[in-house]
Enzyme design. Structure first.
Site: not given
Ligand code: NDP
Length: 325
Positions: A137, A140-141
């Site tokens: 992701c 997200c990261d």
């Protein structure tokens, strides 16, 4: 084996399920959440969460889900440590579901929040380096790879969008695809191919993810799908973007879904075609797939469920009122 009845049965315990539960419990619907095999959902396998509103500092995914669960319980949700193995949607409402435990759950409304799971390559190093350079992701990261070298694996819309997104953080993004042609929409392909920060490696598969001395990802071992030749690519982060699989096996033949298995809902709502059956979060959303959007959809499902129940109650109460008059 017991039977549990509720006005709102929620299957799944990610942000969508817990948010639906919080709203349903506060509306006195005495919801039941059947948590499933991975209580807390995908966030329990991530580490740092920096984009869920309300927290100035980084929070941990598992902690955030524990808090959501505790909040749902605090306002009156019944949590069940069970996994639904079959559902009967033909004879409802109310709708019936059977748990792995043998228990039966009966809900006047049903909110499906079973989520989705990223597909993984299944090669050595991938799981071991999860959270240490390997992720599924970018939204997200990606932030954690500011100014670093990253790779994205895949050739569909997700891979291309992730590669484009990563250029916000990195000047050196490589897209690795197993063929010489992308599956992604033309407009995304154009953006990707013209982007000065993105390079492409065609006809390559990842055979292994390997760590450096610090235990974090150091390089990928690649194989050319045409020549069979091996090569390596040094990267700090690698994003596997080969698709997601929604957890909808239970609903095949019972609810409409698209070709990839995502549940169909009335656009802009969590309503499925069945009265009182709602779907929220990643199980129906292949576009946004964020904890905060899933939570929002869980809230919408609970509110729509509450309205559905009120309409049902009104419909059954009206003839009596008329008779009394
Ligand atoms: P897709 O299934 O569309 O693409 C998966 C990609 O991963 C393909 O290029 C495929 O290669 C590759 N792949 C699959 N398995 C492997 C493997 N084992 N090794 C290497 N490569 C592999 O998934 P997406 O997540 O990209 O998209 C899912 C759905 O969501 C699609 O319908 C998509 O259009 C939609 N979507 C829409 C968005 C939007 O509208 N903005 C954004 C994101 C997704 P190959 O091409 O060779 O099969």
């Amino acid at each position: 084996m017991a039977t549990h009845r509720t006005k709102m049965l929620i299957i799944g315990s990610g942000p969508a399920g817990y948010s639906a539960a919080i709203y349903a419990a506060r509306a006195m619907l005495e919801p039941i959440v059947v948590q499933g095999l991975q209580p807390g959902g995908q966030l329990t396998i991530t580490t740092d969460v920096e984009n869920y509103p309300g927290f100035r500092d980084v929070v941990q995914g598992p902690w955030l889900m524990e808090e959501m669960k505790a909040q749902a319980e605090h306002v009156g949700t019944r949590m069940m440590w069970d996994t639904i193995v079959s559902v009967d949607l033909e004879n409802g409402p109310p709708y019936k579901a059977i748990g792995d435990s043998g228990d039966e759950y009966i809900g006047d409304t049903l909110v499906i929040c079973t989520g989705a799971q990223a597909k993984w390559l299944g090669v050595p190093g991938e799981q071991e380096l999860g959270g240490k350079g390997v992720s599924a992701c970018a939204t997200c990261d990606g932030f954690f790879y500011r100014g670093k070298k990253v790779a994205v694996i895949g050739g569909g819309n997700t891979a291309v969008e992730e590669a484009l997104y990563l250029t916000n953080h990195s000047d050196n993004v490589t897209l690795i695809h197993r063929r010489d042609e992308l599956r992604a929409e033309k407009i995304l392909q154009d953006r990707l191919l013209k982007h000065p920060k993105i390079s492409t490696l065609w006809n390559k598969t990842v055979k292994r993810f390997e760590a450096g001395e610090d235990g974090a990802l150091h390089h990928l071992v690649l194989e050319d799908t045409v020549t069979g030749e091996s090569s390596t690519l040094e990267v700090d982060g690698a994003f596997v973007a080969i698709g997601h699989a929604p957890a909808t096996e239970l609903f095949k033949g019972k609810l409409a879904m698209d070709d990839s298995g995502y549940l169909d809902v009335e656009p802009g709502t969590p309503k499925t075609a069945l009265p009182g059956v709602f779907a929220a979060g990643d199980v129906t959303d292949h576009v946004y797939r964020q904890a905060v959007t899933a939570a929002g959809m869980g809230c919408m499902a609970a509110l729509d469920g509450e309205r559905f129940l009120a309409t049902m109650e009104q419909a059954t109460a009206e003839p009596e009122t008329e008779a009394a008059e």
